[in-house]
Design an enzyme around this catalytic site. Structure first.
Site, PDB file in Angstrom:
ATOM      1  N   HIS A 227    -143.637  60.252  42.744  1.00  0.00           N
ATOM      2  CA  HIS A 227    -145.178  60.271  43.407  1.00  0.00           C
ATOM      3  C   HIS A 227    -144.967  60.168  44.952  1.00  0.00           C
ATOM      4  O   HIS A 227    -144.503  59.406  45.419  1.00  0.00           O
ATOM      5  CB  HIS A 227    -145.842  58.791  42.678  1.00  0.00           C
ATOM      6  CG  HIS A 227    -145.722  58.668  41.221  1.00  0.00           C
ATOM      7  ND1 HIS A 227    -145.850  57.527  40.509  1.00  0.00           N
ATOM      8  CD2 HIS A 227    -146.146  59.641  40.460  1.00  0.00           C
ATOM      9  CE1 HIS A 227    -146.077  57.885  39.248  1.00  0.00           C
ATOM     10  NE2 HIS A 227    -146.117  59.044  39.174  1.00  0.00           N
TER      11      HIS A 227
ATOM     12  N   GLU B 134    -145.487  57.359  47.110  1.00  0.00           N
ATOM     13  CA  GLU B 134    -144.543  55.845  47.037  1.00  0.00           C
ATOM     14  C   GLU B 134    -143.331  56.335  47.793  1.00  0.00           C
ATOM     15  O   GLU B 134    -142.346  56.734  47.450  1.00  0.00           O
ATOM     16  CB  GLU B 134    -144.300  55.880  45.489  1.00  0.00           C
ATOM     17  CG  GLU B 134    -145.762  55.457  44.911  1.00  0.00           C
ATOM     18  CD  GLU B 134    -145.648  55.278  43.226  1.00  0.00           C
ATOM     19  OE1 GLU B 134    -144.408  55.371  42.913  1.00  0.00           O
ATOM     20  OE2 GLU B 134    -146.483  55.288  42.411  1.00  0.00           O
TER      21      GLU B 134
ATOM     22  N   HIS C 119    -139.867  53.980  42.461  1.00  0.00           N
ATOM     23  CA  HIS C 119    -141.251  54.002  42.670  1.00  0.00           C
ATOM     24  C   HIS C 119    -141.622  53.122  43.574  1.00  0.00           C
ATOM     25  O   HIS C 119    -140.760  52.333  44.220  1.00  0.00           O
ATOM     26  CB  HIS C 119    -141.940  53.887  41.343  1.00  0.00           C
ATOM     27  CG  HIS C 119    -141.831  55.256  40.439  1.00  0.00           C
ATOM     28  ND1 HIS C 119    -142.792  55.921  40.135  1.00  0.00           N
ATOM     29  CD2 HIS C 119    -140.579  55.658  39.953  1.00  0.00           C
ATOM     30  CE1 HIS C 119    -142.367  56.719  39.206  1.00  0.00           C
ATOM     31  NE2 HIS C 119    -141.084  56.768  39.098  1.00  0.00           N
TER      32      HIS C 119
ATOM     33  N   GLU D 279    -139.456  49.678  40.767  1.00  0.00           N
ATOM     34  CA  GLU D 279    -140.783  49.506  41.685  1.00  0.00           C
ATOM     35  C   GLU D 279    -140.221  48.686  43.020  1.00  0.00           C
ATOM     36  O   GLU D 279    -139.836  47.423  42.460  1.00  0.00           O
ATOM     37  CB  GLU D 279    -141.725  48.777  40.943  1.00  0.00           C
ATOM     38  CG  GLU D 279    -142.309  49.808  39.579  1.00  0.00           C
ATOM     39  CD  GLU D 279    -143.152  50.629  39.863  1.00  0.00           C
ATOM     40  OE1 GLU D 279    -143.447  50.757  41.118  1.00  0.00           O
ATOM     41  OE2 GLU D 279    -143.370  51.530  39.130  1.00  0.00           O
TER      42      GLU D 279
END
Length: 836
Positions: free
Chosen positions: A440, A443, A578, A670
């Site tokens: 992404h 990110e 991410h 994350e």
């Protein structure tokens, strides 16, 4: 189908020539259903409520941005007539051939993406072969199976390293002018706005909940602590994790107040509306006041009048309001004046301000929170990323190499930094590891920590840091810092505070790459439902469905490039980085039956939990028991790890594809609550993740490793299947016969099978130390395989083989005669019984 029929005929001829040798157990057939469902209505119906259906639709359509959903509106619903049951060899040694991915024709493209070509095997390597496929009568439409290649015979002269599959990149070359014009419009600035002062940290949680107050609020879930830029709400409105601060009353006396704790030079305010799929609330105009004691408030002036700033025109786009004159104070208030007429007073905010020196601080020389590592802490756009990677390569040319795995839709190269003591080669027994960031594009923290990791490994290797030296010498490391460079450039132009939550997430075509890999989970679960004989089911190297490789498939060129990369290099362990949360997720990422969320473990669930725990427990922020949840999930109660499907279902994730289509285990990390941290926060973010990045890489050496060799020639056997008792997921040996099986400590019975060889089993014990258990295998060729090789070379059959084949024929004849006699006796007994 014609090439497959020809091959089957050839194999039949060989069997007849041998004299009807009994079929090997490895030739038993297995079935896989190649059905696939893209029906939006059906997939969202499992949510159980109207609200959940609306929210879940955005999830299932996550591979395409909301503005481009219509491009993906074609519905495919599998029926019994179109469901295909594929038959493949469980005990065989043939794996999937790299698929040629064709660009989609669903839309007219102004620009032609570079097609990633499949990598062809050379004489020095054994190409992974695709399992034999046989369509059943259920199918009414013939798909095109990939032609099956004959097994490449291992020889003693085989090279022990692979040739360079991806050519080394010369970063001294200029970027193509056409690409520059497409990506960076000369009429627009490619540099993000530069602010005089950094953010206080509402979005990054540097500002604590206790520092934010309000005149009033509707309920706890809409309290002042929720008034943080880009904070995300839960599915349901009304819970404790709502998407903004919302005032209880609708008048001009409402305010949100922030205590900077220190004397601060305030320069700007950034405002955003409420995050909600049910409500539309935002502030259209507002005023700003500052104070040193919260009693006397001084308004921000625009000349002789109190300044009124323009706010939002929608809920998501951040709006910057620069103060006419910087204001020095400890407290700042945002005072809404007007708001969306059909809504109420709701906002999310960030404050820009420079901390002033404290005259009462008796230790002014005391270092602030950060890191001692001398690294390039800034946001690197495409050009700056190339420069940094080039500088690392020049600093450590003996252990680094830069190559590209393909190009983005706009033509930007997907650069990989390889770090190894022998760059460009797969060394026998040395595992392959990869980190992927920037799937992404907005990110961005993963991109920066991987660039920092390149620098750090190079510096520490030159200093003689034994931990780093050992890691480099024993591991081949691949770092892909930007899988979605097009999306990154879109977000980069807006900057860390103004990019918003979604700008740059998708590819230039509007595809969410984390939903863009082939859905092999459905293939696997459909096969389980359709196959009555569970022993025939395969559990690894699932073939890619035919529809996925068609010209109409919405598959991004970046996704194609990564799949080709996966199929070329025998990766053992990976993580994709991410942002936007603080948690580590592990497969499966997709639920069965399209449920919104449900715990869906893999056969290797215990080891995946170990991998996730290793990263989470060493991350400075995740391991902090007092940390605040980022948005709408409290992952502390799960020890900051969670099964991906138990968080939210992700069809077509890279984690699941990697596990089901290759040998590689992969998790998602994350990294932070803030997707696009300010440059001032990069040093501490590096320090938060440095140990985690290193210790996770070291896990590639857990479990067992070995080489599967031919007992007579000592040559490595490619594509041998390695089975672990009680774990229903096999792996395969690489082109040189070496393999790595990630396992937790314990005693395991390992069985290795390969086409043309007798199976071999041995017990291997995995210890707690940070090195693998060596578990080699030597396999003996079957007489049938020896005969094939001799006939292929036009040689004379030796006497011992002739004797062995004669014995096999006699054994088969005796078995057949015995069976016939048993049947005759049974018939005679039945006849006598009927007569009596």
């Amino acid at each position: 189908m014609a090439p497959t029929v020809m091959l089957l005929s050839l194999l039949t001829f060989i069997v007849v020539l041998v004299g009807g040798v009994t079929n090997s157990p490895s030739l038993k057939k297995s079935s896989i259903a190649a059905s696939y469902n893209l029906n939006d209505t059906q997939t969202t119906s499992a949510t159980g409520s109207a609200r959940a259906r609306i929210k879940y639709r955005t999830t299932t359509y996550g591979n395409i941005s909301p503005s481009k959903v219509s491009r993906f509106s074609k519905k495919v619903k599998p029926t019994e007539a179109t469901t295909r049951a594929l038959k493949t060899t469980e005990g065989g040694t043939k794996t999937l051939k790299a698929t040629t991915f064709k660009p989609t024709q669903a839309t007219t493209r102004a620009l032609k993406p570079t097609t990633v070509k499949p990598f062809k095997s050379t004489k020095g390597t054994t190409k992974a072969l695709k399992p034999t496929l046989k369509w059943t009568e259920v199918s009414t439409k013939a798909l095109k199976p990939t032609t099956v290649k004959p097994t490449v015979t291992a020889t003693a002269t085989r090279t022990t390293t692979t040739p360079v599959r991806f050519h080394t990149e010369d970063l001294n070359e200029n970027i193509d002018k056409n690409v520059e014009r497409r990506v960076w419009n000369t009429k627009e600035s490619e540099q993000p706005p530069v602010f005089e002062c950094p953010p206080l940290g509402l979005e990054s949680l540097k500002v604590k909940d206790s520092q934010i107050q309000a005149s009033s609020y509707k309920r706890m879930g809409l309290g002042p602590h929720r008034g943080r830029l880009n904070i995300q709400s839960g599915v349901e409105d009304g819970d404790i994790y709502d998407g903004a601060w919302c005032a209880q009353y609708k008048d001009q006396n409402q305010w949100l107040q922030v205590d900077a704790k220190k004397l601060t030079r305030f320069t700007a305010v950034i405002l955003q509306g409420r995050s909600s799929i049910w409500s539309l609330d935002y502030v259209e105009t507002f005023k700003v006041q500052v104070s040193n004691d919260t009693i006397k408030w001084k308004p921000c002036m625009n000349g002789t009048e109190e300044a009124v700033f323009e706010g939002n025109k929608d809920s998501e786009t951040p709006v910057l309001a620069i103060l006419p004159e910087p204001a020095v104070a400890q407290y700042i208030r945002i005072n809404p004046q007007t708001w969306f007429k059909n809504g109420t007073i709701c906002l999310r905010a960030e404050i820009m301000g420079c901390e002033l020196p404290d005259p009462n601080n008796i230790y002014p020389w005391q270092a602030e929170e950060g890191t001692k590592d001398k690294l390039d802490f800034r946001h690197h756009n495409y050009n700056e990323m190339r420069k940094l990677m080039k500088s690392v390569n020049e600093m450590c040319p003996d252990i680094t190499r830069i190559y590209s795995i393909g190009k983005s839709y706009m033509g930007l190269k997907l650069y990989v930094m390889e770090i190894s003591d022998n760059p460009g080669k797969h060394e026998l027994g040395e595992p392959e590891f990869r980190y992927v960031a920037g799937m992404h594009g907005n990110e961005v923290l993963g991109r920066e920590v991987l660039l920092n990791l390149m620098e750090y490994i190079c510096q520490e290797y030159k200093r003689g840091n034994q931990r780093i030296v050992h890691l480099v010498k024993e591991t081949r490391i691949h770092l892909l810092p930007s899988m979605n460079p097009d999306g990154y450039e879109m977000a980069y132009k807006k900057g860390s505070e103004l990019a918003g939550w979604a700008l740059g997430r998708y590819s230039y075509e509007g595809i969410d790459m984390n939903h863009n890999f082939a859905d092999l989970n459905t293939v696997m679960w459909d096969a389980i439902e359709l196959e009555t004989d569970k022993s025939k089911l395969i559990n690894h190297y699932f073939p890619i469905p035919e529809h996925y490789t068609s010209e109409d498939a919405m598959v991004a060129p970046e996704t194609r490039a990564v799949i080709s990369w996966m199929q070329t290099i025998p990766f053992v362990l990976s993580a994709n980085l991410h942002g936007g949360e603080l948690v580590v997720t592990y497969p499966f990422d997709m639920t069965k039956d399209w449920a919104p969320k449900e715990h869906t473990p893999t056969p290797d669930d215990s080891f995946f939990r170990w991998l996730a725990t290793v990263y989470a427990s060493t991350n400075h922020v995740m391991s902090n028991p007092d940390r605040r949840p980022c948005h709408n999930e409290d992952f502390l109660r799960y020890n900051n790890i969670i099964n991906g499907a138990n968080w939210h279902t992700v069809p077509g994730s890279m984690n699941d594809f990697s596990y089901l289509h290759t040998n590689c285990f992969e998790v998602t990390v994350e990294l932070s609550c803030d997707k696009f941290p300010h440059v001032s926060e990069l040093p501490i973010e590096w320090e938060n993740n440095k140990e985690s990045l290193l210790v996770y890489m070291e896990q590639v050496h857990r479990g067992i490793k070995g080489v599967v060799r031919d007992k007579d020639t000592e040559a490595g056997i490619a594509d041998a299947i390695i089975k672990v008792d009680d774990i229903d997921h096999h792996i395969r040996s690489a082109f040189d016969g070496d393999f790595w099986r990630l396992l937790n400590p314990g005693e395991y019975d390992i069985t290795v099978t390969a086409e043309g060889y007798f199976p071999a089993t041995r017990s291997c014990r995995v210890e707690y130390e940070h090195y693998p258990t060596i578990c080699d295998f030597h396999l003996t060729k079957t007489p049938k395989q020896r005969l094939r090789e001799i006939l292929a070379k036009g040689g004379k059959i030796p006497k011992d083989l002739q004797l062995r084949l004669r014995q096999l024929r006699i054994r088969k004849l005796r078995a057949s005669t015995k069976l016939i006699n048993q049947r005759r006796m049974s018939q005679q007994r039945r006849a006598r019984g009927a007569h009596n």
